[in-house]
Design a protein around this motif. Structure first.
Motif, PDB file in Angstrom:
ATOM      1  N   GLY A  54       6.912   5.964  -9.291  1.00 38.27           N
ATOM      2  CA  GLY A  54       8.312   6.276  -9.076  1.00 38.27           C
ATOM      3  C   GLY A  54       8.591   7.556  -8.332  1.00 38.27           C
ATOM      4  N   ASP A  55       7.655   8.017  -7.505  1.00 36.00           N
ATOM      5  CA  ASP A  55       7.878   9.255  -6.767  1.00 36.00           C
ATOM      6  C   ASP A  55       8.503   9.013  -5.404  1.00 36.00           C
ATOM      7  OD1 ASP A  55       5.768   8.019  -5.581  1.00 36.00           O
ATOM      8  OD2 ASP A  55       4.469   9.798  -5.487  1.00 36.00           O
ATOM      9  N   GLY A  56       8.778   7.754  -5.078  1.00 35.32           N
ATOM     10  CA  GLY A  56       9.425   7.448  -3.811  1.00 35.32           C
ATOM     11  C   GLY A  56       8.487   7.350  -2.632  1.00 35.32           C
ATOM     12  N   ARG A  57       7.174   7.418  -2.860  1.00 35.95           N
ATOM     13  CA  ARG A  57       6.181   7.296  -1.805  1.00 35.95           C
ATOM     14  C   ARG A  57       5.003   6.474  -2.335  1.00 35.95           C
ATOM     15  NH1 ARG A  57       6.941  10.865   2.368  1.00 35.95           N
ATOM     16  NH2 ARG A  57       4.720  10.981   2.874  1.00 35.95           N
ATOM     17  N   LEU A  58       4.227   5.933  -1.410  1.00 35.01           N
ATOM     18  CA  LEU A  58       3.090   5.091  -1.782  1.00 35.01           C
ATOM     19  C   LEU A  58       1.791   5.854  -1.571  1.00 35.01           C
ATOM     20  CD1 LEU A  58       4.031   1.607  -0.270  1.00 35.01           C
ATOM     21  CD2 LEU A  58       4.323   2.406  -2.611  1.00 35.01           C
ATOM     22  N   GLN A  59       1.015   6.022  -2.648  1.00 41.46           N
ATOM     23  CA  GLN A  59      -0.317   6.577  -2.543  1.00 41.46           C
ATOM     24  C   GLN A  59      -1.313   5.446  -2.245  1.00 41.46           C
ATOM     25  OE1 GLN A  59       1.861   7.677  -4.910  1.00 41.46           O
ATOM     26  NE2 GLN A  59       2.184   9.606  -3.788  1.00 41.46           N
ATOM     27  N   LEU A  60      -2.562   5.826  -2.054  1.00 49.12           N
ATOM     28  CA  LEU A  60      -3.583   4.847  -1.686  1.00 49.12           C
ATOM     29  C   LEU A  60      -3.742   3.769  -2.748  1.00 49.12           C
ATOM     30  CD1 LEU A  60      -5.842   3.849   0.163  1.00 49.12           C
ATOM     31  CD2 LEU A  60      -7.393   5.444  -0.978  1.00 49.12           C
ATOM     32  N   GLU A  61      -3.745   4.176  -4.019  1.00 50.44           N
ATOM     33  CA  GLU A  61      -3.921   3.187  -5.086  1.00 50.44           C
ATOM     34  C   GLU A  61      -2.698   2.285  -5.250  1.00 50.44           C
ATOM     35  OE1 GLU A  61      -2.560   7.145  -6.779  1.00 50.44           O
ATOM     36  OE2 GLU A  61      -4.145   6.431  -5.412  1.00 50.44           O
ATOM     37  N   GLU A  62      -1.568   2.674  -4.676  1.00 48.90           N
ATOM     38  CA  GLU A  62      -0.366   1.843  -4.759  1.00 48.90           C
ATOM     39  C   GLU A  62      -0.168   0.982  -3.509  1.00 48.90           C
ATOM     40  OE1 GLU A  62       2.466   4.860  -7.383  1.00 48.90           O
ATOM     41  OE2 GLU A  62       2.522   4.908  -5.195  1.00 48.90           O
ATOM     42  N   PHE A  63      -0.948   1.236  -2.503  1.00 49.19           N
ATOM     43  CA  PHE A  63      -0.793   0.535  -1.232  1.00 49.19           C
ATOM     44  C   PHE A  63      -1.580  -0.772  -1.272  1.00 49.19           C
ATOM     45  CE2 PHE A  63      -2.221  -0.251   3.169  1.00 49.19           C
ATOM     46  CZ  PHE A  63      -0.988  -0.427   3.769  1.00 49.19           C
ATOM     47  N   HIS A  64      -0.867  -1.884  -1.341  1.00 51.69           N
ATOM     48  CA  HIS A  64      -1.483  -3.217  -1.359  1.00 51.69           C
ATOM     49  C   HIS A  64      -0.731  -4.073  -0.342  1.00 51.69           C
ATOM     50  CE1 HIS A  64      -3.935  -2.381  -4.909  1.00 51.69           C
ATOM     51  NE2 HIS A  64      -2.859  -1.798  -5.438  1.00 51.69           N
ATOM     52  N   LEU A  65      -1.367  -4.324   0.784  1.00 57.07           N
ATOM     53  CA  LEU A  65      -0.711  -5.078   1.847  1.00 57.07           C
ATOM     54  C   LEU A  65      -0.467  -6.531   1.439  1.00 57.07           C
ATOM     55  CD1 LEU A  65       0.390  -4.966   4.702  1.00 57.07           C
ATOM     56  CD2 LEU A  65      -1.894  -5.563   5.550  1.00 57.07           C
ATOM     57  N   GLN A  66      -1.396  -7.099   0.676  1.00 57.66           N
ATOM     58  CA  GLN A  66      -1.210  -8.483   0.235  1.00 57.66           C
ATOM     59  C   GLN A  66      -0.014  -8.608  -0.696  1.00 57.66           C
ATOM     60  OE1 GLN A  66      -4.901  -9.770  -1.484  1.00 57.66           O
ATOM     61  NE2 GLN A  66      -5.943  -9.973   0.500  1.00 57.66           N
ATOM     62  N   ALA A  67       0.133  -7.659  -1.619  1.00 59.82           N
ATOM     63  CA  ALA A  67       1.285  -7.687  -2.516  1.00 59.82           C
ATOM     64  C   ALA A  67       2.586  -7.519  -1.738  1.00 59.82           C
ATOM     65  CB  ALA A  67       1.148  -6.593  -3.575  1.00 59.82           C
ATOM     66  N   ALA A  68       2.550  -6.642  -0.727  1.00 62.10           N
ATOM     67  CA  ALA A  68       3.742  -6.452   0.092  1.00 62.10           C
ATOM     68  C   ALA A  68       4.092  -7.731   0.856  1.00 62.10           C
ATOM     69  CB  ALA A  68       3.522  -5.299   1.063  1.00 62.10           C
ATOM     70  N   SER A  69       3.076  -8.391   1.428  1.00 65.46           N
ATOM     71  CA  SER A  69       3.319  -9.646   2.149  1.00 65.46           C
ATOM     72  C   SER A  69       3.873 -10.720   1.221  1.00 65.46           C
ATOM     73  CB  SER A  69       2.028 -10.116   2.804  1.00 65.46           C
ATOM     74  OG  SER A  69       1.527  -9.131   3.700  1.00 65.46           O
ATOM     75  N   LYS A  70       3.333 -10.789  -0.001  1.00 66.03           N
ATOM     76  CA  LYS A  70       3.814 -11.775  -0.962  1.00 66.03           C
ATOM     77  C   LYS A  70       5.269 -11.529  -1.332  1.00 66.03           C
ATOM     78  CE  LYS A  70       2.695 -13.832  -5.438  1.00 66.03           C
ATOM     79  NZ  LYS A  70       1.790 -13.773  -6.616  1.00 66.03           N
ATOM     80  N   LEU A  71       5.633 -10.261  -1.551  1.00 67.27           N
ATOM     81  CA  LEU A  71       7.028  -9.947  -1.871  1.00 67.27           C
ATOM     82  C   LEU A  71       7.960 -10.302  -0.718  1.00 67.27           C
ATOM     83  CD1 LEU A  71       6.665  -6.507  -3.702  1.00 67.27           C
ATOM     84  CD2 LEU A  71       7.353  -8.685  -4.713  1.00 67.27           C
ATOM     85  N   ILE A  72       7.525  -9.983   0.493  1.00 63.21           N
ATOM     86  CA  ILE A  72       8.352 -10.302   1.659  1.00 63.21           C
ATOM     87  C   ILE A  72       8.546 -11.808   1.785  1.00 63.21           C
ATOM     88  CG2 ILE A  72       8.442 -10.205   4.172  1.00 63.21           C
ATOM     89  CD1 ILE A  72       6.978  -7.519   3.992  1.00 63.21           C
ATOM     90  N   GLU A  73       7.476 -12.579   1.561  1.00 63.73           N
ATOM     91  CA  GLU A  73       7.581 -14.038   1.636  1.00 63.73           C
ATOM     92  C   GLU A  73       8.521 -14.577   0.566  1.00 63.73           C
ATOM     93  OE1 GLU A  73       7.145 -17.768   3.076  1.00 63.73           O
ATOM     94  OE2 GLU A  73       6.476 -15.878   3.970  1.00 63.73           O
ATOM     95  N   GLU A  74       8.445 -14.023  -0.646  1.00 64.25           N
ATOM     96  CA  GLU A  74       9.356 -14.459  -1.710  1.00 64.25           C
ATOM     97  C   GLU A  74      10.805 -14.154  -1.349  1.00 64.25           C
ATOM     98  OE1 GLU A  74       8.063 -12.553  -5.239  1.00 64.25           O
ATOM     99  OE2 GLU A  74       6.261 -13.821  -5.495  1.00 64.25           O
ATOM    100  N   TRP A  75      11.029 -12.977  -0.779  1.00 66.68           N
ATOM    101  CA  TRP A  75      12.402 -12.644  -0.382  1.00 66.68           C
ATOM    102  C   TRP A  75      12.891 -13.558   0.734  1.00 66.68           C
ATOM    103  CZ3 TRP A  75      11.228  -6.671  -0.039  1.00 66.68           C
ATOM    104  CH2 TRP A  75      11.069  -6.181  -1.347  1.00 66.68           C
TER     105      TRP A  75
END
Length: 417
Positions: A182-203
Motif C-alpha cells: 500500500g505504498d503506492g509503488r510496485l517493488q520487485l516482489e510485487e511486480f508480476h506481469l502475468q497477474a497484471a495481464s490477467k487483471l487487464i483481461e478480466e477488466w
C-alpha cells in the motif's frame, strides 16, 4: 561311475550278450560270476559225469564276442552320462552368469535414473535463476528513474510498450491492485506481469459484458418504441369510438340482457313456484319468450342472437351499447355449460340405477338462475349509471376484446371500458 550306472551297464551288457552270442542255458547265466574258462571246465565235468552233451570248442569265440559287445555298449553309456552331467553343470554356470548380468543391469539403470534426476533438478534451478534474471531485467525496463520501484505512469508506459494500452485511471487502478504493502509503488516482489495481464483481461471482459448489456437494453428500448409506434399507427387507422352514454343508450343496454333472462327461465321455475312475487315478472318474460319461440325450429332465438352480434360489431353505435350487447350474447352462450353438466349428471345417475331426485334438480336449476340473475342485475345497474359493466370474470374480457376496433377520443381513453 556310480553303482546305479554300473548296474544299469551290466543289465544292458547282458541284453547285448544274449543278442550277439545266442541264447545260453538259464542255469549257466543266472548268478554266474566265474570266468569263461571255469565255466567251460564245469560244463565239461558236468557233461562227463552226467553223460549229457558236451560243449564243443566253437562255443567259446561266440561267448567272448557277446561279452565284448556288452562292454562296449556299457562304456558308451557311461560316456553319454558324463557328457550330460557336464552339460547340466555348464547350463547352471551360464544361468548364474545371466543372473549376475541382470543385477548389474538394474544397478546401472538406477545409477542412470539418479543421474537424470540430478540433471533435471539442475536444469530447473537454472531455469528458475533465468526467470529471476528476466524478471529483474523487465522490472528495470519499467523502472525508468531507477528508483527501485515503479509508479503508475511508469507502469502505464511499460505496458504500452508491450502492447497493453491503458489510460491513466486504469493504470492507477492496476497499480493499487498489485500493490500489496500500500505504498503506492510496485517493488520487485510485487511486480508480476502475468497477474497484471490477467487483471487487464478480466477488466476488458467486464467492459465487453457491460457493452453487450447496454446494447441489449438499447435493442429492447428500440423494440418497445417500435411496438408503441406500431400500436399508435394501428389505433390511428381505427375509427373513433362513439362515447355516447345518454339515456337511450343506457336503456338499450339494459334491454340487451332480456336475451339471457328469457333463456334462463327454464332454470327459474322452481323459484317462481316457491316465491309468488316472482310470478309476475316470470309471466312477462314467458310472454316475450313465446313471441320468439313461435318461430319454428328455434329460428326466432337464432335471429335475435345473430342480430345482437351484428349490432355489437357496428362501430358507429355507442361503445356502451356495443359492449352490453356483446356481454349479453356471452351470458346466453354460457348457459350451455350448466345444460351439458345437468345432462351428464343425469346420465351417470341413471346408469348407476339412482335417478335424479326432484329436490336435487330443483336446487341445481335454482342455483343457475340465481347466478344469471345476479350477472344481469349487476350489468343493468352499471349500465344505468353510464358505466360499462366490466366486472364479470372472463365474460367481460371477451366482450371488451370483441369491440376493440375503435380508438378513444382522447389520449387517455373514455375511461368507461
Amino acid at each position: 561311475m556310480t553303482m546305479s550306472s554300473m548296474t544299469s551297464s551290466q543289465g544292458l551288457g547282458s541284453t547285448a550278450f544274449l543278442a550277439v552270442g545266442g541264447a545260453p542255458r538259464p542255469a549257466a547265466l543266472r548268478g554266474s560270476r566265474s570266468s569263461p574258462s571255469s565255466e567251460l571246465r564245469s560244463r565239461r565235468a558236468a557233461g562227463s559225469s552226467s553223460g549229457g552233451p558236451q560243449v564243443t570248442s566253437h562255443d567259446i569265440p561266440a561267448n567272448w564276442t557277446g561279452l565284448t559287445a556288452c562292454l562296449s555298449l556299457a562304456a558308451s553309456l557311461a560316456v553319454k552320462r558324463k557328457a550330460n552331467r557336464k552339460s547340466a553343470t555348464r547350463a547352471s554356470v551360464v544361468g548364474l552368469k545371466a543372473t549376475d548380468s541382470d543385477v548389474d543391469l538394474v544397478t546401472q539403470l538406477q545409477l542412470e535414473a539418479s543421474k537424470l534426476r540430478a540433471e533435471v533438478s539442475e536444469l530447473e534451478a537454472e531455469r528458475e535463476e533465468q526467470l529471476q534474471r528476466d524478471r529483474l531485467s523487465l522490472f528495470r525496463s519499467f523502472d525508468l528513474d531507477s528508483s527501485g520501484a515503479i509508479g503508475d505512469q511508469e507502469l502505464r508506459k511499460g505496458l504500452q510498450e508491450l502492447g497493453l494500452k491503458l489510460d491513466a485511471p486504469e493504470a492507477t487502478k492496476l497499480l493499487r491492485a498489485l500493490d500489496k504493502n500500500g505504498d503506492g509503488r510496485l517493488q520487485l516482489e510485487e511486480f508480476h506481469l502475468q497477474a497484471a495481464s490477467k487483471l487487464i483481461e478480466e477488466w476488458r471482459a467486464e467492459e465487453r459484458a457491460a457493452e453487450d448489456a447496454q446494447r441489449a437494453l438499447e435493442r429492447q428500448s428500440k423494440e418497445l418504441v417500435s411496438e408503441k409506434q406500431a400500436e399508435q399507427e394501428f389505433l390511428a387507422s381505427l375509427p373513433l369510438e362513439n362515447d355516447d352514454a345518454g339515456l337511450a343508450t343506457r336503456l338499450a343496454s339494459v334491454f340487451a340482457y332480456l336475451l339471457p333472462l328469457m333463456d334462463a327461465l327454464r332454470y327459474g321455475v322452481p323459484l317462481a313456484l316457491a316465491f309468488p312475487f316472482l310470478q309476475g315478472p316470470f309471466s312477462a318474460l314467458v310472454l316475450l319468450s313465446g313471441v320468439f319461440g313461435a318461430v319454428p325450429f328455434g329460428l326466432g332465438y337464432l335471429a335475435l342472437l345473430i342480430g345482437m352480434q351484428s349490432l355489437a360489431q357496428n362501430t358507429e353505435l355507442p361503445t356502451l351499447l356495443r359492449f352490453n350487447l356483446r356481454q349479453s350474447v356471452n351470458l346466453d352462450i354460457a348457459l350451455l355449460v350448466p345444460g351439458f353438466l345437468g345432462s351428464a349428471v343425469s346420465f351417470a345417475l341413471d346408469a348407476a340405477g339412482t335417478p335424479v331426485s326432484e329436490e336435487l334438480a330443483a336446487t341445481g336449476n335454482s342455483i343457475v338462475f340465481v347466478l344469471i340473475l345476479a350477472c344481469v342485475a349487476y350489468s343493468t345497474v352499471s349500465s344505468l349509471f353510464g358505466v360499462a359493466p366490466t366486472g364479470l370474470p372472463y365474460i367481460s374480457q371477451m366482450a371488451s376484446e370483441a369491440i376493440s376496433d375503435t380508438r378513444p377520443n382522447d389520449e387517455e381513453g373514455s375511461g368507461k371500458l
